[in-house]
Design an enzyme around this catalytic site. Structure first.
Site, short mmCIF file in Angstrom:
data_model
loop_
_atom_site.label_atom_id
_atom_site.label_comp_id
_atom_site.label_asym_id
_atom_site.label_seq_id
_atom_site.Cartn_x
_atom_site.Cartn_y
_atom_site.Cartn_z
N GLN A 1 48.23 57.24 26.46
CA GLN A 1 47.05 58.31 26.67
C GLN A 1 46.68 58.52 25.23
O GLN A 1 47.07 58.25 24.13
CB GLN A 1 47.55 59.70 27.10
N ASP B 1 60.90 57.24 30.93
CA ASP B 1 60.64 57.39 32.35
C ASP B 1 61.31 58.53 32.80
O ASP B 1 62.37 58.41 33.22
CB ASP B 1 60.45 56.41 32.86
N GLY B 2 60.70 59.83 33.30
CA GLY B 2 61.31 60.91 33.95
C GLY B 2 61.65 60.37 35.42
O GLY B 2 62.66 60.67 36.06
N ASP C 1 56.81 69.64 33.53
CA ASP C 1 55.85 70.05 32.88
C ASP C 1 55.17 68.81 32.64
O ASP C 1 55.08 68.01 31.66
CB ASP C 1 56.40 70.63 31.65
N THR D 1 51.08 66.37 33.09
CA THR D 1 49.77 66.60 33.27
C THR D 1 49.25 66.52 34.77
O THR D 1 50.21 66.39 35.79
CB THR D 1 49.08 65.34 32.59
N ASP D 2 48.16 66.55 35.12
CA ASP D 2 47.51 66.66 36.47
C ASP D 2 47.98 65.30 37.16
O ASP D 2 48.28 64.32 36.46
CB ASP D 2 46.18 66.92 36.78
#
Length: 289
Positions: A33, A140-141, A159, A161-162
């Site tokens: 990002q 990576d979660g 928590d 991002t959208d």
């Protein structure tokens, strides 16, 4: 994105907010990002991801306190906490304020967010990065929750991002199924569900998904000034029903035992209890019991 020393947020095409910039501190394109951090005139330092405000020094306490303290105190005996995302370290810091927490694992996919937060927003995490109870994973979660053993955590805090781009996979059936599996019997998950005035679909759709795997699905609210559009909703998914209705006196006693009573700027036992009483325009987007 920057014109005449202003930054314009790009979350909505037809509505937004802008900040007067004192100075730009960082602008990085990571593997995932665009990251920008700048010093604002009114809100201290501000971090944007892909043009969307993630955190400001001035009001981060609202979101971070409600995302961390509410699930931990509603559970009442959380010892192991998993945090997905939250690369600025603010959630980790609030989780570690609880004396009874023995282990907090944080999985953030974008190491650049952690690096830039440490450099430019050090006050948000404080000493959390070096707390011996913290395990910070750049990874990576999704992969982490798939591999985590059954019943290995008491609380999961997401928590993200959208649900677009890098955050999209954190809103799937597979993710919530794994969360339910890795949680203990009274375990629960909280996750940001957007501002319903503008993002009602986000709350509605993720709640329906979570309902498939958890006994109690609801939401609670927090008023974060820089999350445009009114009340922000935080999704609530608990394996045991009734945790969201823990009496105020019990919440206060738990907060005192945890060591956070009187140490917050937004969260209080009364705010905690009241946050689950939703305005009808928000409640209508939750699945019927």
């Amino acid at each position: 994105m920057t014109t005449d020393a202003w930054v314009n947020e790009t979350l909505y095409a037809a509505w937004g907010q802008r900040f007067r910039v004192v100075r730009e501190l960082a602008r990085v394109r990571s593997d995932f990002q665009d990251i920008m951090i700048f010093e604002s005139e009114t809100h201290g330092r501000v971090m944007l991801l892909d043009g969307v405000v993630q955190i400001t020094e001035a009001d981060e306490f609202v979101y971070q306190e409600m995302l961390a303290h509410v699930p931990l105190l509603a559970h009442g005996a959380a010892k192991r906490v998993l945090i997905i995302g939250a690369g600025d370290g603010g959630v980790l810091r609030r989780v570690l304020q609880h004396r009874n927490v023995e282990k907090a694992v944080m999985a953030e996919i974008d190491g650049a967010v952690i690096r830039l937060a440490k450099e430019h927003l050090p006050g948000i995490a404080g000493d959390a990065w070096t707390d011996p109870r913290a395990e910070v994973i750049v990874g990576d979660g999704i992969d982490y929750v798939q591999r985590a053993p059954d019943a290995s955590f008491d609380v999961v805090i997401v928590d993200s991002t959208d649900p677009i781009g890098v955050g999209e996979v954190l809103f799937t059936d597979d993710f919530y199924a794994n969360c339910a599996r890795l949680l203990t019997d009274r375990g629960l998950v909280v996750n940001q569900c957007g501002v319903p005035f503008m993002q009602a679909d986000e709350l509605r759709e993720t709640s329906l998904r979570r309902k498939r795997f958890f006994a109690e699905v609801s939401a609670y609210v927090a008023a974060v000034p820089t999350y445009v559009g009114g009340l922000m909703t935080l999704g609530w998914s608990a394996k045991a029903p009734g945790l969201s209705a823990t009496p105020v006196a019990q919440i206060r006693a738990r907060a005192e035992a945890a060591g956070i009573l009187g140490a917050t700027r937004y969260w209080t036992p009364e705010i905690h209890a009241g946050a689950f009483h939703l305005p009808p325009y928000i409640a209508e987007h939750l699945p019927a019991d």
